[in-house]
Design a protein around this motif. Structure first.
Motif, PDB file in Angstrom:
ATOM      1  N   ARG A  77       1.061  -1.296  -0.012  1.00 10.77           N
ATOM      2  CA  ARG A  77      -0.041  -0.021  -0.016  1.00 10.77           C
ATOM      3  C   ARG A  77       0.827   1.278  -0.279  1.00 10.77           C
ATOM      4  O   ARG A  77       0.194   2.293   0.144  1.00 10.77           O
ATOM      5  CB  ARG A  77      -0.889  -0.188   1.300  1.00 10.77           C
ATOM      6  CG  ARG A  77      -1.825  -1.088   1.361  1.00 10.77           C
ATOM      7  CD  ARG A  77      -2.958  -0.665   0.159  1.00 10.77           C
ATOM      8  NE  ARG A  77      -3.733   0.306   0.408  1.00 10.77           N
ATOM      9  CZ  ARG A  77      -4.978   0.184   1.038  1.00 10.77           C
ATOM     10  NH1 ARG A  77      -5.335  -0.838   1.282  1.00 10.77           N
ATOM     11  NH2 ARG A  77      -5.612   1.475   0.953  1.00 10.77           N
ATOM     12  N   LYS A  78       1.977   1.171  -0.046  1.00 12.15           N
ATOM     13  CA  LYS A  78       3.103   2.315  -0.142  1.00 12.15           C
ATOM     14  C   LYS A  78       2.699   2.963  -1.497  1.00 12.15           C
ATOM     15  O   LYS A  78       3.226   4.173  -1.469  1.00 12.15           O
ATOM     16  CB  LYS A  78       4.264   1.966   0.122  1.00 12.15           C
ATOM     17  CG  LYS A  78       4.989   1.155  -1.278  1.00 12.15           C
ATOM     18  CD  LYS A  78       6.519   1.018  -1.017  1.00 12.15           C
ATOM     19  CE  LYS A  78       7.191   0.304  -2.193  1.00 12.15           C
ATOM     20  NZ  LYS A  78       8.609  -0.063  -1.941  1.00 12.15           N
ATOM     21  N   TYR A  79       2.176   2.592  -2.378  1.00 12.78           N
ATOM     22  CA  TYR A  79       2.027   3.266  -3.646  1.00 12.78           C
ATOM     23  C   TYR A  79       0.539   4.050  -3.816  1.00 12.78           C
ATOM     24  O   TYR A  79       0.323   4.629  -4.521  1.00 12.78           O
ATOM     25  CB  TYR A  79       1.790   2.252  -4.938  1.00 12.78           C
ATOM     26  CG  TYR A  79       3.188   1.663  -5.089  1.00 12.78           C
ATOM     27  CD1 TYR A  79       4.140   2.336  -5.736  1.00 12.78           C
ATOM     28  CD2 TYR A  79       3.564   0.231  -4.807  1.00 12.78           C
ATOM     29  CE1 TYR A  79       5.375   1.462  -5.764  1.00 12.78           C
ATOM     30  CE2 TYR A  79       4.592  -0.553  -4.811  1.00 12.78           C
ATOM     31  CZ  TYR A  79       5.730   0.278  -5.576  1.00 12.78           C
ATOM     32  OH  TYR A  79       6.846  -0.259  -5.882  1.00 12.78           O
ATOM     33  N   ASP A  80       0.055   4.067  -2.599  1.00 18.48           N
ATOM     34  CA  ASP A  80      -1.135   4.720  -2.244  1.00 18.48           C
ATOM     35  C   ASP A  80      -0.854   6.344  -2.661  1.00 18.48           C
ATOM     36  O   ASP A  80      -1.720   7.017  -3.154  1.00 18.48           O
ATOM     37  CB  ASP A  80      -1.640   4.707  -0.808  1.00 18.48           C
ATOM     38  CG  ASP A  80      -2.586   3.499  -0.585  1.00 18.48           C
ATOM     39  OD1 ASP A  80      -2.457   2.536  -1.462  1.00 18.48           O
ATOM     40  OD2 ASP A  80      -3.362   3.290   0.420  1.00 18.48           O
ATOM     41  N   SER A  81       0.348   6.782  -2.087  1.00 18.61           N
ATOM     42  CA  SER A  81       0.792   8.322  -2.234  1.00 18.61           C
ATOM     43  C   SER A  81       0.886   8.541  -3.870  1.00 18.61           C
ATOM     44  O   SER A  81       0.556   9.614  -4.032  1.00 18.61           O
ATOM     45  CB  SER A  81       2.048   8.647  -1.345  1.00 18.61           C
ATOM     46  OG  SER A  81       2.996   7.614  -2.127  1.00 18.61           O
ATOM     47  N   LEU A  82       1.472   7.533  -4.611  1.00 18.48           N
ATOM     48  CA  LEU A  82       1.345   7.763  -6.001  1.00 18.48           C
ATOM     49  C   LEU A  82      -0.004   7.923  -6.806  1.00 18.48           C
ATOM     50  O   LEU A  82      -0.082   8.618  -7.456  1.00 18.48           O
ATOM     51  CB  LEU A  82       2.122   6.608  -6.861  1.00 18.48           C
ATOM     52  CG  LEU A  82       3.719   6.593  -6.199  1.00 18.48           C
ATOM     53  CD1 LEU A  82       4.434   5.538  -6.849  1.00 18.48           C
ATOM     54  CD2 LEU A  82       4.605   7.939  -6.618  1.00 18.48           C
ATOM     55  N   LEU A  83      -0.852   7.064  -6.285  1.00 16.38           N
ATOM     56  CA  LEU A  83      -2.254   7.014  -6.769  1.00 16.38           C
ATOM     57  C   LEU A  83      -2.809   8.333  -6.420  1.00 16.38           C
ATOM     58  O   LEU A  83      -3.550   9.101  -7.109  1.00 16.38           O
ATOM     59  CB  LEU A  83      -2.891   5.995  -6.121  1.00 16.38           C
ATOM     60  CG  LEU A  83      -4.492   5.810  -6.488  1.00 16.38           C
ATOM     61  CD1 LEU A  83      -4.582   5.402  -8.070  1.00 16.38           C
ATOM     62  CD2 LEU A  83      -5.138   4.715  -5.736  1.00 16.38           C
ATOM     63  N   LEU A  84      -2.772   8.695  -5.049  1.00 18.45           N
ATOM     64  CA  LEU A  84      -3.336  10.218  -4.724  1.00 18.45           C
ATOM     65  C   LEU A  84      -2.662  11.224  -5.358  1.00 18.45           C
ATOM     66  O   LEU A  84      -3.433  12.334  -5.694  1.00 18.45           O
ATOM     67  CB  LEU A  84      -3.320  10.122  -3.149  1.00 18.45           C
ATOM     68  CG  LEU A  84      -3.904   9.217  -2.415  1.00 18.45           C
ATOM     69  CD1 LEU A  84      -3.722   9.374  -0.833  1.00 18.45           C
ATOM     70  CD2 LEU A  84      -5.410   9.340  -2.782  1.00 18.45           C
ATOM     71  N   ASP A  85      -1.463  11.128  -5.750  1.00 17.34           N
ATOM     72  CA  ASP A  85      -0.731  12.193  -6.384  1.00 17.34           C
ATOM     73  C   ASP A  85      -1.069  12.323  -7.841  1.00 17.34           C
ATOM     74  O   ASP A  85      -1.372  13.267  -8.442  1.00 17.34           O
ATOM     75  CB  ASP A  85       0.798  11.857  -6.411  1.00 17.34           C
ATOM     76  CG  ASP A  85       1.571  13.132  -7.217  1.00 17.34           C
ATOM     77  OD1 ASP A  85       1.370  14.306  -6.663  1.00 17.34           O
ATOM     78  OD2 ASP A  85       2.324  12.649  -8.026  1.00 17.34           O
ATOM     79  N   GLY A  86      -1.753  11.157  -8.511  1.00 19.48           N
ATOM     80  CA  GLY A  86      -2.052  11.080  -9.681  1.00 19.48           C
ATOM     81  C   GLY A  86      -3.404  11.745  -9.661  1.00 19.48           C
ATOM     82  O   GLY A  86      -3.813  12.449 -10.612  1.00 19.48           O
ATOM     83  N   ARG A  87      -4.317  11.430  -8.739  1.00 18.85           N
ATOM     84  CA  ARG A  87      -5.681  11.816  -8.622  1.00 18.85           C
ATOM     85  C   ARG A  87      -5.640  13.264  -8.455  1.00 18.85           C
ATOM     86  O   ARG A  87      -6.436  14.301  -9.122  1.00 18.85           O
ATOM     87  CB  ARG A  87      -6.495  11.366  -7.508  1.00 18.85           C
ATOM     88  CG  ARG A  87      -7.727  11.614  -7.384  1.00 18.85           C
ATOM     89  CD  ARG A  87      -8.387  10.966  -6.161  1.00 18.85           C
ATOM     90  NE  ARG A  87      -8.518   9.511  -6.539  1.00 18.85           N
ATOM     91  CZ  ARG A  87      -8.967   8.689  -5.693  1.00 18.85           C
ATOM     92  NH1 ARG A  87      -9.561   8.969  -4.625  1.00 18.85           N
ATOM     93  NH2 ARG A  87      -9.377   7.425  -6.215  1.00 18.85           N
ATOM     94  N   ALA A  88      -4.698  13.944  -7.614  1.00 21.21           N
ATOM     95  CA  ALA A  88      -4.358  15.416  -7.285  1.00 21.21           C
ATOM     96  C   ALA A  88      -4.274  15.975  -8.902  1.00 21.21           C
ATOM     97  O   ALA A  88      -4.646  17.256  -8.977  1.00 21.21           O
ATOM     98  CB  ALA A  88      -3.433  15.471  -6.269  1.00 21.21           C
ATOM     99  N   LYS A  89      -3.174  15.500  -9.715  1.00 21.57           N
ATOM    100  CA  LYS A  89      -2.849  16.233 -10.873  1.00 21.57           C
ATOM    101  C   LYS A  89      -4.045  16.019 -11.749  1.00 21.57           C
ATOM    102  O   LYS A  89      -4.166  17.348 -12.653  1.00 21.57           O
ATOM    103  CB  LYS A  89      -1.848  15.377 -11.342  1.00 21.57           C
ATOM    104  CG  LYS A  89      -0.468  15.534 -10.532  1.00 21.57           C
ATOM    105  CD  LYS A  89       0.786  14.886 -11.539  1.00 21.57           C
ATOM    106  CE  LYS A  89       2.143  14.907 -10.778  1.00 21.57           C
ATOM    107  NZ  LYS A  89       3.039  14.251 -11.375  1.00 21.57           N
TER     108      LYS A  89
END
Length: 254
Positions: A77-89
């Motif tokens: 689940r450490k890739y959650d931040s990458l997922l959220l970053d993509g959503r923010a973009k």
């Protein structure tokens, strides 16, 4: 009282009329071309902004898709931040598009598809342990992912279609912009031909008649007689020649 305009005045009037015609047609063409230039710039700017916004949205969705794949493969689940970053973009690009893009046609479908996409991912994140991740990715997720990317690509296609339509209109505008100049040129050619015709009729031909009649008088003593209409310089020249030849004839008869 009859007004008789001299040769100089008639020629000057003709050139002034021709100059005014060309001037006003040039002014009309200038404003039409300025309008065409503004429309072309506006169309290209709008198309660029739409395409750029759609590209940013696609990149943001692809970032989320990559993060989700890494999460499924590594089960981390450490890739959650990458997922959220993509959503923010994605959200940032979408909000920016609403400000900069003039034609928001198709963005409503992107908004709805993105809501469904986020809902699908959120459900997965909340219940990821009890799901067959590969099967979920291949079925449920791929449907929402495909709908979202298709909505974005449809905006790009729609932009291209709108641009094609506007290009046709600009072509018609370019034709209209050149028409005043073309019409003025044709009228100018017509005026020059008419001007030449009248110069030949009222000036060149009478002067040639005066010259021939004077030559005939000098060679054969044929009476100087030329019919000329008007009261301009050519008419006065004819009268002076008649007076001169008459005086010469009278002196010889004395």
């Amino acid at each position: 009282m009859k007004f008789n305009m001299g040769i100089k005045g008639k020629i000057l009037t003709g050139f002034v009329a021709l100059g005014l015609l060309l001037f006003f047609s040039s002014v009309i063409s200038f404003f039409q071309l300025n309008k065409l230039s503004y429309s072309s710039h506006s169309m290209l700017e709008s198309s660029f902004k739409n395409t750029e916004s759609a590209k940013k949205l696609l990149d943001a969705v692809q970032e989320q898709n990559t993060a989700l794949l890494q999460m499924i493969i590594t089960q981390d689940r450490k890739y959650d931040s990458l997922l959220l970053d993509g959503r923010a973009k994605f959200n940032s690009a979408f909000n920016q598009a609403q400000i900069t893009v003039r034609d928001l046609q198709g963005f409503d479908s992107i908004y709805r598809a993105n809501l469904a996409y986020n809902y699908t991912i959120n459900e997965f994140l909340q219940d990821s342990l009890s799901q067959n991740k590969v099967n979920w990715y291949a079925t449920v997720y791929q449907d929402s992912f495909a709908n979202l990317t298709a909505s974005i690509k449809n905006v790009m296609i729609s932009t291209q279609r709108i641009m094609d339509t506007k290009a046709v209109r600009l072509e018609d505008s370019a034709y209209r912009a050149t028409m005043p100049g073309l019409i003025a040129l044709l009228i100018a050619i017509f005026i020059v031909m008419i001007f030449f015709y009248f110069v030949n009729l009222y000036y060149i031909t009478p002067i040639l008649k005066i010259s021939d009649a004077l030559q005939a008088f000098l060679d054969s003593r044929v009476p100087f007689k030329v019919n000329i209409e008007g009261k301009d310089e050519v008419f006065r020249l004819k009268e002076q020649n008649e007076k001169l030849t008459g005086e010469i004839k009278n002196k010889r008869n004395e």
